[in-house]
Design an enzyme around this catalytic site. Structure first.
Site: not given
Ligand code: GLA
Length: 374
Positions: A28, A30, A114-116, A118-119, A164, A216
């Site tokens: 959080h 970027d 959906g696992a965080g 960045s798919s 990402d 978010y």
């Molecule tokens: C997600 C967003 C990113 C970043 C993160 C938190 O992955 O896509 O841009 O803000 O959350 O660090």
């Protein structure tokens, strides 16, 4: 015959791959124009593609099925579901003034969704890099990352930062990407986990992570409001020494957000210093401190991510934290290589004891960013 030929009746012009990512530290930060330190995963979205000159975009994914749309009809939100991401990239390229038309794309992915991890960014970047070559656009990796981010912000409607897409486009094998989100200055920081006898466990908590649900966006808006109230362009401009004077000038509810962002930027610097000194295990406590800040100040953790972190650390991990946007998703744990299985087993047992779904576990090694593969 491969899938592409079966679908479209001829061979593709080429194949491209773009990876998912885990962020080592810098969460959080970027969209506050601060610092991040992701690595690319070996898991990728792969695109086989061929240009079409009739303006038709034909899409197929192994998981999602087929879709078809005329590029001239693309408008934010006009295609939804998985096909919305490729459509968004083509829209964003056209919006940026690039004269691109149709294509046939066959997509396949082993990045968990959906696992965080960045798919979605991996999908966007695979399409962006394929289009760059198919249409001879000559865009650089950061330029393609910006197109992919614009696609996600303006077409899909998720107000994500740039981490990402930059991770997927610009990471190098064996290194973490130390990125300044303000001007996209980057430095590849070597990360030799195996050489240090370490492993990076990724524990997918199976709690669905959805950045489109407003939480978010709310956090991002809170940070931007705090920056405005402090007379700053972005919270990145606030250093740790300014914190004590700045916090009382803010409404109570914004203070923890600002504290997280400022301390998190510091943790990125600390982490880079440890990596540069070859002191990889020293990264552990920085990760765990980052998790506490996300849990207590930024409040994007959840019982499953907290349990995974606490159990991993109790089982001997050097450090652990949630990675990505939060509200579920994945936890990373830095462990001695020989302890990896035991730590994963402890976390699984703790999840089952609480009645949670068992986490999915993988081991991450810093992999190469988006590239042409054939
Ligand atoms: C997600 C967003 C990113 C970043 C993160 C938190 O992955 O896509 O841009 O803000 O959350 O660090």
């Amino acid at each position: 015959m491969n899938t592409f030929s079966r679908l479209y009746g001829h061979a593709p012009e080429g194949e491209w791959a773009a990876p998912g990512r885990v962020n080592l530290i810098g969460e959080h930060t970027d969209y506050n124009l601060g610092f991040v330190l992701p690595i690319a995963l070996p898991q990728t979205v792969r695109a086989q593609a061929r240009r079409r000159d009739d303006g038709l975009l034909r899409l197929h994914s192994t998981e999602g099925g087929s879709a078809e749309v005329a590029v001239a009809d693309l408008a934010p939100g006009s295609v939804t579901g998985w096909a919305g991401y490729p459509a968004a990239v083509v829209w964003a390229l056209r919006e940026a003034g690039h004269d691109v038309g149709g294509a046939e794309l066959s997509l396949d992915s082993d990045v968990p969704t959906g696992a965080g991890l960045s798919s979605s960014a991996a999908l966007e970047c695979a399409v962006a890099i394929a289009y760059n070559d198919l249409y001879g656009l000559g865009l650089s990796a950061p330029e393609l990352a910006l197109v992919a981010q614009r696609a996600e912000n303006a077409y899909v409607g998720v107000p994500c930062g740039i981490m990402d897409q930059m991770a997927s486009m610009c990471c190098r094998a064996g290194a973490a990407l130390h990125l300044d989100s303000r001007d996209l200055a980057m430095r590849q920081v070597p990360v030799d986990l195996a050489g240090a006898g370490l492993a990076l466990l990724v524990l997918d908590t199976r709690v669905k992570h959805d950045l489109g649900d407003g939480a978010y966006a709310g956090l991002r808006a809170g940070c931007e409001r705090a920056a405005r109230l402090l007379g700053l362009t972005a919270l990145r401009e606030l250093g740790p020494a300014d914190l004590a004077a700045a916090l009382p000038r803010l409404p109570e509810e914004l203070r923890p957000l600002v504290r997280h962002v400022v301390t998190e930027n510091e943790r990125v610097s600390e982490a880079v210093a440890h990596l540069a000194a070859g002191a990889l295990a020293a990264l552990g406590p920085v990760l765990t401190a980052g998790h506490a800040s996300l849990r207590d100040d930024y409040r994007v953790s959840c019982p499953e991510t907290d349990l995974a972190v606490d159990t991993a650390v109790a089982a001997g991990a050097h450090g652990a934290r949630m990675t990505g946007g939060g509200f579920g998703g994945s936890v990373i744990a830095l462990v001695d290589a020989e302890a990896a299985e035991a730590v994963a087993a402890d976390v699984t047992a703790a999840f089952l004891a609480k009645g949670f779904t068992a986490p999915r576990t993988l081991t991450a090694t810093p992999a190469e960013g988006a590239r042409r593969t054939a």
